[in-house]
Design an enzyme around this catalytic site. Structure first.
Site, mmCIF file in Angstrom:
data_model
loop_
_atom_site.group_PDB
_atom_site.id
_atom_site.type_symbol
_atom_site.label_atom_id
_atom_site.label_comp_id
_atom_site.label_asym_id
_atom_site.label_seq_id
_atom_site.Cartn_x
_atom_site.Cartn_y
_atom_site.Cartn_z
ATOM 1 N N GLY A 51 0.837 -1.192 0.000
ATOM 2 C CA GLY A 51 0.000 0.000 0.000
ATOM 3 C C GLY A 51 0.869 1.239 0.000
ATOM 4 N N CYS A 78 5.126 -6.145 1.965
ATOM 5 C CA CYS A 78 5.489 -4.730 2.128
ATOM 6 C C CYS A 78 4.617 -4.086 3.217
ATOM 7 C CB CYS A 78 5.396 -4.003 0.792
ATOM 8 S SG CYS A 78 6.357 -2.466 0.734
ATOM 9 N N TYR A 79 3.666 -3.226 2.846
ATOM 10 C CA TYR A 79 2.776 -2.635 3.857
ATOM 11 C C TYR A 79 2.081 -3.730 4.664
ATOM 12 C CZ TYR A 79 -1.024 0.150 5.881
ATOM 13 O OH TYR A 79 -1.905 0.749 6.760
ATOM 14 N N HIS A 165 8.512 -7.046 -3.106
ATOM 15 C CA HIS A 165 7.333 -7.416 -3.901
ATOM 16 C C HIS A 165 7.661 -8.655 -4.745
ATOM 17 C CE1 HIS A 165 4.687 -3.982 -3.080
ATOM 18 N NE2 HIS A 165 5.802 -3.288 -2.964
ATOM 19 N N GLU A 167 5.723 -10.439 -6.412
ATOM 20 C CA GLU A 167 4.803 -10.593 -7.542
ATOM 21 C C GLU A 167 5.283 -9.913 -8.812
ATOM 22 O OE1 GLU A 167 3.334 -6.928 -5.249
ATOM 23 O OE2 GLU A 167 4.303 -8.852 -4.833
ATOM 24 N N GLY A 221 -13.058 -8.807 -30.746
ATOM 25 C CA GLY A 221 -11.880 -8.908 -29.896
ATOM 26 C C GLY A 221 -11.826 -10.237 -29.164
ATOM 27 N N ASP A 223 -12.106 -10.929 -25.918
ATOM 28 C CA ASP A 223 -13.097 -11.137 -24.862
ATOM 29 C C ASP A 223 -14.461 -11.517 -25.420
ATOM 30 O OD1 ASP A 223 -10.990 -10.276 -23.331
ATOM 31 O OD2 ASP A 223 -11.787 -8.268 -23.011
ATOM 32 N N LYS A 371 -7.025 -11.239 -18.438
ATOM 33 C CA LYS A 371 -6.928 -11.289 -19.897
ATOM 34 C C LYS A 371 -6.196 -12.536 -20.379
ATOM 35 C CE LYS A 371 -7.581 -8.877 -23.791
ATOM 36 N NZ LYS A 371 -8.816 -8.192 -24.176
#
Length: 515
Positions: A51, A78-79, A165, A167, A221, A223, A371
């Site tokens: 955060g 982290c936070y 982080h 990720e 597209g 999606d 996605k």
């Protein structure tokens, strides 16, 4: 599943994606989610996100302290780690030596969370605060040159924290750490698979829709095409696909789309010709936001007229994705039935809101997916690569790749230039090396010389970018030979253009699209 409590980090969605890459379902929730609510969800683990604030700030976001008593493994990032430390009796202070960017991680305890994570691996730091005193029962797992407590653990209570982080793509050993938390600590099984999702989605669609009719606004597209395949497999001819040709698609795409669906996929598409209407709405308009609003308004008008002509319909299918669910609030609840009803078509397509008296119930089978997961579903359903691997294309189409007023002349010029770009990157075999590759038309003219004659014509901007998710992007270092071929062909073949330039701006500070 793994629950992620979001404290405002720009990376919360990325944490969810990384966990799903281990084939375990994850869901982003508000940091206000109570321990009782979490207990009802019955997650196998909880992640506290990073955060932008400090835990000692007045009004800093905090989680329900009863979470620590649930007996569920927790990973603070982290936070999230600092909050864990503070709530459990430790101390967090502003650091004299803040860390931003890459840092070497020195591992003190290579077990549990850090199993198979290499010593001195690179992790991505972004913090100005540090843990100065650990709560009782915690120990340090790793440190960096400036951070004594870069990773911590209370092994018995299965509480873990990392100051970095894991990720982000810059953290070399980050995914190994996430896999350790998901599999070793939370004891999850890899059941979140594409095949399992498709089977479950088909069952849910059939149970929800029954024998009612469903309308889908098809754009061509990834999606909407994936959604069309999924719905057609679930409910067959009870699905009606409507394609509104607003005149802003790329050259030959509308014809190709209808041919694919009608003749090859055997999914009927209602083709609505509306190019003149949309172009008339943009006459004299130069402001990009006004363009989007007018395109959106006209789309709604056409959509309403055609849905009444083709209907009645009980359900509207939308290709809403998980980031849309997290970031927007585009639905209402019918007070009588409790059903979600449409008041907007996907906000990131910028097509505005549906009239309130056009009350469809929503079918959103893709709303749990990112996605990249939609692309995987498309492959399983049999969509061809030309759709599954298609570059992102904005809802307003070429109208926002023409800076200034949109005219028929400018649309034709840009379509021809864009076709050259696509043809050449395909011939070079590098289409999939780019996140997006396209042309932009500027509303200015410059002097040139062609055939010993002076010209005064438009410039075309080439935009080729590399990105992982579109949130950030870098301009692609395309081979000079490729750029030369594209430039030569555009100048020689596209009437009205005498100059080609290359956009070398990253995102940020720029955006991928020009408007």
């Amino acid at each position: 599943m793994i629950a992620i409590l979001d404290f405002g980090s720009q990376y919360s969605e990325l944490i969810a994606r990384r966990i799903r890459e281990t084939q375990v379902y994850s869901e982003v929730l508000s940091y206000r989610t109570t321990a009782a609510q979490l207990q009802q969800l019955n997650p196998k683990g909880i992640v506290l996100s990073g955060g932008p604030g400090s835990v000692y700030d007045r009004g800093a976001p905090v989680c329900d302290p009863d979470i620590w008593q649930l007996g569920i493994p927790v990973l603070g990032v982290c936070y999230g780690m600092q909050l864990m430390v503070q709530q459990l009796g430790g101390q967090v202070e502003q650091s004299d030596l803040a860390e931003y960017g890459k840092a070497s991680l020195y591992i003190d305890d290579p077990t549990d969370l850090l199993t198979n994570v290499e010593n001195e691996t690179i992790m991505w730091m972004s913090h100005g605060d540090s843990v100065t005193q650990l709560p009782d029962g915690f120990k340090t797992l790793a440190h960096t040159a400036n951070t004594p407590c870069a990773a911590i653990a209370h092994h018995d209570r299965r509480l873990f924290g990392v100051q970095f982080h894991p990720e982000v793509v810059h953290s070399i050993g980050g995914q190994s750490l996430i896999r350790n938390f998901v599999y070793h600590i939370c004891e999850c099984e890899p059941t979140w698979t594409t095949d399992a999702f498709v089977e479950e989605a088909i069952r849910e669609i059939r149970a929800r829709v029954g024998d009612k009719r469903v309308l889908l606004a098809l754009s061509g597209g990834v999606d909407s095409s994936t959604l069309a395949f999924l719905l057609h497999r679930a409910i067959g001819d009870k699905l009606t696909c409507m394609f509104i040709d607003q005149g802003f698609m790329r050259k030959l795409e509308p014809e190709r789309l209808v041919k694919l669906f009608n003749e090859e996929f055997h999914i009927a598409v209602e083709y609505v010709h509306a190019r003149d209407r949309f172009l008339a709405r943009l006459k004299g308009i130069t402001d990009p936001e006004e363009k989007r609003k007018r395109i959106g308004h006209e789309f709604i008008q056409v959509f309403e007229e055609e849905s009444r002509r083709l209907g009645p319909f009980d359900y509207l299918a939308q290709g809403t994705l998980y980031p849309d669910v997290i970031e927007s609030a585009d639905t209402n609840v019918d007070p009588e039935t409790g059903e979600r009803v449409a008041v907007k078509i996907k906000s990131h397509h910028n097509v505005g809101g549906l009239p309130k008296d056009l009350r469809f119930k929503l079918v959103e089978p893709l709303r749990k997916l990112f996605k990249d997961e939609v692309r995987q579903v498309g492959r399983v359903l049999g969509l061809p690569d030309e759709i599954v691997k298609r570059h992102p294309f904005p809802g307003p189409g070429l109208a926002i790749r023409i800076i200034g007023e949109v005219t028929a002349e400018r649309l034709n010029i840009l379509r021809d230039a864009d076709l050259v770009v696509r043809q050449e990157i395909n011939r070079a075999g590098v289409y999939h090396d780019y996140w997006q590759a396209f042309a932009v038309l500027l509303p200015v003219r410059s002097v040139g010389v062609m055939g010993d004659k002076r010209t005064y014509a438009y410039p075309i901007v080439l935009r080729l970018v590399s990105s992982e998710d579109g949130m950030t992007a870098d301009w692609s270092r395309a081979p000079y030979e490729l750029l030369e071929k594209i430039s030569n062909r555009i100048v020689n073949e596209v009437e009205g253009v005498n100059r080609v330039v290359y956009d070398i701006t990253s995102k940020p500070p720029g955006t991928i699209e020009w408007e």
